[in-house]
Design a protein around this motif. Structure first.
Motif, PDB file in Angstrom:
ATOM      1  N   GLY A  10       4.027  -6.295  -8.503  1.00  0.00           N
ATOM      2  CA  GLY A  10       3.750  -4.901  -8.826  1.00  0.00           C
ATOM      3  C   GLY A  10       2.453  -4.705  -9.574  1.00  0.00           C
ATOM      4  O   GLY A  10       2.132  -3.575  -9.978  1.00  0.00           O
ATOM      5  N   ASN A  11       1.669  -5.759  -9.783  1.00  0.00           N
ATOM      6  CA  ASN A  11       0.381  -5.626 -10.457  1.00  0.00           C
ATOM      7  C   ASN A  11      -0.575  -4.808  -9.592  1.00  0.00           C
ATOM      8  O   ASN A  11      -0.710  -5.058  -8.387  1.00  0.00           O
ATOM      9  CB  ASN A  11      -0.232  -6.996 -10.743  1.00  0.00           C
ATOM     10  N   MET A  12      -1.244  -3.839 -10.206  1.00  0.00           N
ATOM     11  CA  MET A  12      -2.161  -2.966  -9.483  1.00  0.00           C
ATOM     12  C   MET A  12      -3.444  -3.710  -9.137  1.00  0.00           C
ATOM     13  O   MET A  12      -4.037  -4.384  -9.981  1.00  0.00           O
ATOM     14  CB  MET A  12      -2.488  -1.733 -10.318  1.00  0.00           C
ATOM     15  N   TYR A  41       0.852  -1.193   0.000  1.00  0.00           N
ATOM     16  CA  TYR A  41       0.000   0.000   0.000  1.00  0.00           C
ATOM     17  C   TYR A  41       0.890   1.247   0.000  1.00  0.00           C
ATOM     18  O   TYR A  41       1.895   1.305   0.694  1.00  0.00           O
ATOM     19  CB  TYR A  41      -0.902   0.016   1.236  1.00  0.00           C
ATOM     20  N   HIS A  42       0.465   2.265  -0.763  1.00  0.00           N
ATOM     21  CA  HIS A  42       1.259   3.489  -0.894  1.00  0.00           C
ATOM     22  C   HIS A  42       0.339   4.598  -1.411  1.00  0.00           C
ATOM     23  O   HIS A  42      -0.776   4.341  -1.870  1.00  0.00           O
ATOM     24  CB  HIS A  42       2.416   3.253  -1.879  1.00  0.00           C
ATOM     25  N   GLY A  43       0.792   5.826  -1.307  1.00  0.00           N
ATOM     26  CA  GLY A  43       0.061   6.959  -1.860  1.00  0.00           C
ATOM     27  C   GLY A  43       1.027   7.949  -2.474  1.00  0.00           C
ATOM     28  O   GLY A  43       2.185   8.041  -2.060  1.00  0.00           O
ATOM     29  N   VAL A  44       0.579   8.683  -3.487  1.00  0.00           N
ATOM     30  CA  VAL A  44       1.448   9.632  -4.191  1.00  0.00           C
ATOM     31  C   VAL A  44       0.896  11.043  -4.086  1.00  0.00           C
ATOM     32  O   VAL A  44      -0.272  11.256  -3.772  1.00  0.00           O
ATOM     33  CB  VAL A  44       1.628   9.239  -5.671  1.00  0.00           C
ATOM     34  N   SER A  45       1.757  12.022  -4.370  1.00  0.00           N
ATOM     35  CA  SER A  45       1.330  13.411  -4.415  1.00  0.00           C
ATOM     36  C   SER A  45       0.587  13.665  -5.725  1.00  0.00           C
ATOM     37  O   SER A  45       0.972  13.137  -6.776  1.00  0.00           O
ATOM     38  CB  SER A  45       2.539  14.342  -4.320  1.00  0.00           C
ATOM     39  N   CYS A  46      -0.460  14.426  -5.658  1.00  0.00           N
ATOM     40  CA  CYS A  46      -1.264  14.755  -6.838  1.00  0.00           C
ATOM     41  C   CYS A  46      -1.708  13.486  -7.562  1.00  0.00           C
ATOM     42  O   CYS A  46      -1.699  13.414  -8.796  1.00  0.00           O
ATOM     43  CB  CYS A  46      -0.492  15.665  -7.792  1.00  0.00           C
ATOM     44  N   PRO A  96      -3.359   9.062  -6.589  1.00  0.00           N
ATOM     45  CA  PRO A  96      -4.208   8.226  -5.748  1.00  0.00           C
ATOM     46  C   PRO A  96      -3.481   7.555  -4.588  1.00  0.00           C
ATOM     47  O   PRO A  96      -2.253   7.548  -4.503  1.00  0.00           O
ATOM     48  CB  PRO A  96      -4.675   7.148  -6.741  1.00  0.00           C
ATOM     49  N   VAL A  97      -4.265   6.959  -3.708  1.00  0.00           N
ATOM     50  CA  VAL A  97      -3.809   5.905  -2.802  1.00  0.00           C
ATOM     51  C   VAL A  97      -3.999   4.609  -3.581  1.00  0.00           C
ATOM     52  O   VAL A  97      -4.986   4.457  -4.302  1.00  0.00           O
ATOM     53  CB  VAL A  97      -4.659   5.845  -1.516  1.00  0.00           C
ATOM     54  N   TYR A  98      -3.063   3.666  -3.455  1.00  0.00           N
ATOM     55  CA  TYR A  98      -3.204   2.462  -4.263  1.00  0.00           C
ATOM     56  C   TYR A  98      -2.667   1.237  -3.532  1.00  0.00           C
ATOM     57  O   TYR A  98      -1.940   1.334  -2.544  1.00  0.00           O
ATOM     58  CB  TYR A  98      -2.509   2.623  -5.617  1.00  0.00           C
ATOM     59  N   CYS A  99      -3.044   0.082  -4.085  1.00  0.00           N
ATOM     60  CA  CYS A  99      -2.635  -1.212  -3.542  1.00  0.00           C
ATOM     61  C   CYS A  99      -2.193  -2.090  -4.704  1.00  0.00           C
ATOM     62  O   CYS A  99      -2.868  -2.134  -5.746  1.00  0.00           O
ATOM     63  CB  CYS A  99      -3.806  -1.856  -2.798  1.00  0.00           C
ATOM     64  N   MET A 100      -1.056  -2.771  -4.547  1.00  0.00           N
ATOM     65  CA  MET A 100      -0.563  -3.659  -5.588  1.00  0.00           C
ATOM     66  C   MET A 100      -0.066  -4.968  -4.983  1.00  0.00           C
ATOM     67  O   MET A 100       0.139  -5.054  -3.764  1.00  0.00           O
ATOM     68  CB  MET A 100       0.555  -2.983  -6.398  1.00  0.00           C
ATOM     69  N   GLU A 101       0.110  -5.961  -5.833  1.00  0.00           N
ATOM     70  CA  GLU A 101       0.711  -7.209  -5.391  1.00  0.00           C
ATOM     71  C   GLU A 101       2.185  -6.970  -5.099  1.00  0.00           C
ATOM     72  O   GLU A 101       2.904  -6.455  -5.946  1.00  0.00           O
ATOM     73  CB  GLU A 101       0.561  -8.288  -6.469  1.00  0.00           C
TER      74      GLU A 101
END
Length: 334
Positions: free
Chosen positions: A174-176, A158-163, A165-170
């Protein structure tokens, strides 16, 4: 309660010195990064400071910005620099074990070590072999920078970026798996429980998300930008914002947050909260330390002036050790 200053160590002659956003305290040794202006560029040092002897040793130097000590594990430090380089060094002598380039520009200074793998972000998520630094996989290129925790739970990352989304990957490929929102400016992520992710934004909101599918469960507006990481302890969350509020919530049965208290400090919150029994410590941009009752939010002492803006603090027996900008290490008896 009253703090009494025991001693201070100040590194003299440095211009625009900034202490790292975190540090590591092990066996009486305090490890931290110090970034400072040197001519027309910035240089950084990783310092091992012996608290008992009050003697520093420079373990590592680079002509780039280093904002975090990264992760410490099995005699090694893992961290990156704004040059885009990822490093693994021996914490005893600063010897470089490996270094790996993660592309150009400023990487997210948050990293995550999970078993034999290490994860880091620089406009893409990188998975590296922890022992060799070899890149095992890299996700698709993104346009967004990031400054957010990388979390691992089970087989997910789990991670989030500036400008963005918040996202989850394997974590193995690295598959979203899912993404939530746009232009969220997420600055920290944490798990409220096994099923629930909280994402704190520079817009001042806490997004409560279902960790399985990214569905929004609720949104809590705090009234100020959230740049600090939350402290979660026994069903209670403590988090300060840029409006000077230190806020305490209880985690509700519906996985929401119920506000218990809100304390208004005189400056922006500049450190994560530190829990010491029933005492809650934190610092502010105007150079003060505060101590509240962790249950009620009532003051346990008058605010205490320190030498500069505090960035992080550590409990050391009956003492409180504070790292602040301009190169100070300060020690107070509680």
């Amino acid at each position: 309660m009253a703090l009494k200053k025991q001693w201070e160590y100040k590194i003299k002659g440095l211009r625009q010195a900034i202490v790292s956003a975190d540090g590591v305290l092990m066996d009486g040794q305090l490890y931290f990064a110090l970034c400072y202006c040197k001519g027309s560029f910035f240089e950084s040092r990783l310092i091992c400071f012996n608290i008992k002897e009050r003697e520093p040793e420079v373990l590592f130097e680079r002509p780039h910005v280093i904002r975090s000590m990264g992760d410490a594990l099995a005699g090694k430090f893992y961290f990156n620099a704004f040059s885009g380089m990822m490093y693994c060094i021996d914490w005893a002598d600063g010897r470089v074990i490996w270094e790996t380039g993660l592309g150009d520009g400023n990487p997210d200074w948050h990293i995550c070590v999970d078993g034999g793998r290490l994860y880091a972000y620089n406009r893409a998520m990188y998975c590296l072999d922890r022992e060799t630094g070899e890149i095992l996989w890299r996700s698709g290129q993104r346009s967004e920078h990031a400054n957010c925790h990388i979390l691992i739970r089970g087989d997910r990352l789990y991670h989030g970026v500036s400008c963005g989304p918040v996202y989850c990957m394997e974590k193995n490929t690295g598959n979203m798996l899912w993404q939530y929102g746009e232009k969220q400016y997420v600055r920290s992520c944490a798990f409220l429980d096994d099923r629930t992710l909280m994402a704190c934004t520079a817009g001042g909101s806490i997004l409560i998300l279902d960790a399985a599918d990214g569905g929004l469960l609720s949104e809590v507006k705090t009234g100020g930008a959230l740049y600090m990481e939350p402290l979660i302890h026994e069903g209670v969350v403590y988090l300060g914002n840029d409006d000077g509020d230190m806020i305490c919530w209880e985690i509700g049965a519906d996985r929401g947050l119920v506000e218990r208290f809100r304390y208004q400090a005189d400056g922006k919150i500049s450190t994560p909260a530190v829990l010491d029994g029933e005492a809650l410590w934190f610092g502010t941009e105007d150079g003060y330390l505060y101590c509240l009752d962790a249950g009620s939010g009532q003051e346990r002492m008058k605010k205490k002036k320190v030498s500069a803006t505090p960035r992080c603090m550590f409990l050391y027996g009956e003492e409180l050790v504070v790292l602040s900008d301009k190169g100070q290490v300060e020690c107070f008896s509680k």
